[in-house]
Scaffold this active site. Structure first.
Site, short mmCIF file in Angstrom:
data_model
loop_
_atom_site.label_atom_id
_atom_site.label_comp_id
_atom_site.label_asym_id
_atom_site.label_seq_id
_atom_site.Cartn_x
_atom_site.Cartn_y
_atom_site.Cartn_z
N ASP A 4 47.13 43.76 36.82
CA ASP A 4 45.86 44.16 37.41
C ASP A 4 44.84 44.79 36.67
OD1 ASP A 4 48.45 44.54 38.61
OD2 ASP A 4 47.79 45.47 40.37
N ASP A 8 42.74 52.64 37.08
CA ASP A 8 42.00 52.03 38.19
C ASP A 8 40.55 52.24 38.31
OD1 ASP A 8 44.07 50.54 39.39
OD2 ASP A 8 44.91 52.30 40.17
#
Ligand code: GLY
Length: 425
Positions: free
Chosen positions: A202, A144
């Site tokens: 993602d 992330d």
């Protein structure tokens, strides 16, 4: 007496003018930017003495409602204290620490709002909240980092670039590349959970930062890793109908261990935000590489999205396979990611107009009172009605910072396309 009449007349004329200005039709874009600036500025000020950033709100829904959405049991936390505190905190704003995966979105929203309005107060806050993230820019343990640093420092670099910001981006890219396994051809997403080598769709969103690092340094390694990740994901994440699995886990030799969902309805369903990450990711990859393989993928996913989202305002339910109905939570974040991707795709695709029109309709709908907050409400966020992870009973039908971020990004892309001379309307 005459003087009094003159005063009365002047007052009447002033009120009439004010009323006229009040009722004057305000353009929906101006109104949206006004709301966005107000919300962001006030939230930034409210948190000024804090080390936290705004993320969403705490939600806690009845289990039978969630089961009716899922068609199976919810994923239960095995920490009773966590369950208890979520119940107690329900309805309050959920703030997060800088190590949270969403920490880049608030500074990023401030940057976009500054860019769209020229308001220096927003810039000051954008700088402050971006700097807050410095300690995590090489944090190990998550993919992330791309989201966190690209949305904060990446926008800072675009709008106020200097060598220090560039160094942060390159160091982050270096940390991200340590998570790349050449046998598998992917960057590893998570270090937790039961999977051997989990990669979620993602993760396509982390490639932009690597492309930037490659341009900054001239080092093609970052570029090559991005391209390899995008190609492997294209091969294993997609079903024949171009919907994407949420998670694919690999064995060390690159073969697939399993394909499943984490935040969607079930393993074979089309989790709404996952489809949005996919079209955004492949659109970016095409923009950066000009490889038509990626344009083809972006277009096929985009067409699938337009076909599969059946709501009358194009704001999808939280999962495309969720039961259709008034009670089914929407995911405004999936809509804003899609709108941003489609705006860009419309400038790259041969028949871009249909993507532009679709994204414009999403933006108009998100800017309606159904989704756009009233100033001073919605816990300081811009949009209402997003869903984080319904199977985990977390962030269901709530504002979320990444919905706001991609909404502003989509607005920026929209207004750029709309600029006189950029598009013949
Ligand atoms: N990247 C996590 C999510 O989309 O919820």
């Amino acid at each position: 007496m005459r003087k009094m009449r003159a005063v009365l007349l002047a007052t009447t004329v002033t009120f009439a003018l004010m009323a006229c200005q009040e009722t004057k039709h305000t353009d929906w874009k101006d109104h949206a930017l006004d709301v966005a600036s107000y919300q962001l500025k006030h939230t930034a000020q409210e948190l000024e003495d804090s080390v936290l950033l705004p993320r969403s709100t705490w939600t806690f829904d009845a289990e039978d409602f969630l089961v009716s959405q899922l068609g199976h049991d919810v994923v239960k936390s095995d920490d009773p204290l966590e369950v208890y505190s979520v119940e107690v905190l329900k309805g309050q704003r959920r703030d997060c620490e800088i190590a949270d995966w969403t920490s880049g979105f608030f500074p990023g929203s401030l940057w976009y709002a500054y860019e769209l309005t020229g308001d220096e107060a927003l810039k000051e806050q954008a700088i402050r909240y971006t700097n807050m993230l410095y300690p995590i820019h090489t944090m190990a343990g998550t993919h992330d980092l791309g989201f966190m640093i690209n949305c904060s420092y990446g926008n800072a670099f675009r709008l106020a670039h200097n060598d220090t910001i560039a160094a942060v981006i390159v160091e982050t890219a270096e940390a991200l590349c340590k998570r790349f396994n050449p046998n598998i051809g992917c960057i590893r997403s998570w270090d937790f959970g039961p999977w051997n080598y989990p990669v979620i769709i993602d993760n396509m969103m982390n490639l932009d930062l690597l492309f930037t690092a490659s341009k900054l340094t001239g080092d093609s390694r970052y570029y090559d890793i991005s391209v390899a990740h995008a190609k492997t994901t294209m091969k294993y994440h997609f079903r024949p109908d171009y919907t994407s699995y949420h998670l694919v886990s690999y064995q060390e030799d690159g073969t697939v261990e399993k394909k499943e969902t984490h935040q969607g309805k079930n393993d074979e369903s089309a989790w709404s935000r996952g489809q949005a990450w996919a079209v955004y990711g492949y659109t970016s990859c095409y923009q950066e590489t000009k490889d038509t393989l990626f344009l083809g993928q972006a277009l096929r996913v985009a067409d699938m999205i337009m076909e599969r989202v059946k709501t009358n305002d194009s704001i999808p339910y939280w999962d495309y396979d969720a039961p259709a109905g008034d009670d089914t939570p929407r995911d405004a974040s999936a809509a804003s990611v899609t709108a941003s991707a489609f705006m860009r795709l419309s400038t790259l695709a041969p028949d871009g107009e249909k993507y532009f029109k679709y994204a414009e309709a999403i933006l108009k709908n998100l800017s309606s009172p159904q989704y756009l907050a009233e100033k001073g409400k919605n816990h300081g966020f811009i949009l209402m009605h997003s869903t984080g992870s319904l199977p985990h009973n977390s962030e269901v039908d709530t504002p979320i910072n990444y919905a706001d971020y991609y909404y502003l990004e989509a607005m920026k892309r929209y207004l750029d396309i709309e600029k006189p001379g950029n598009k013949s309307n």
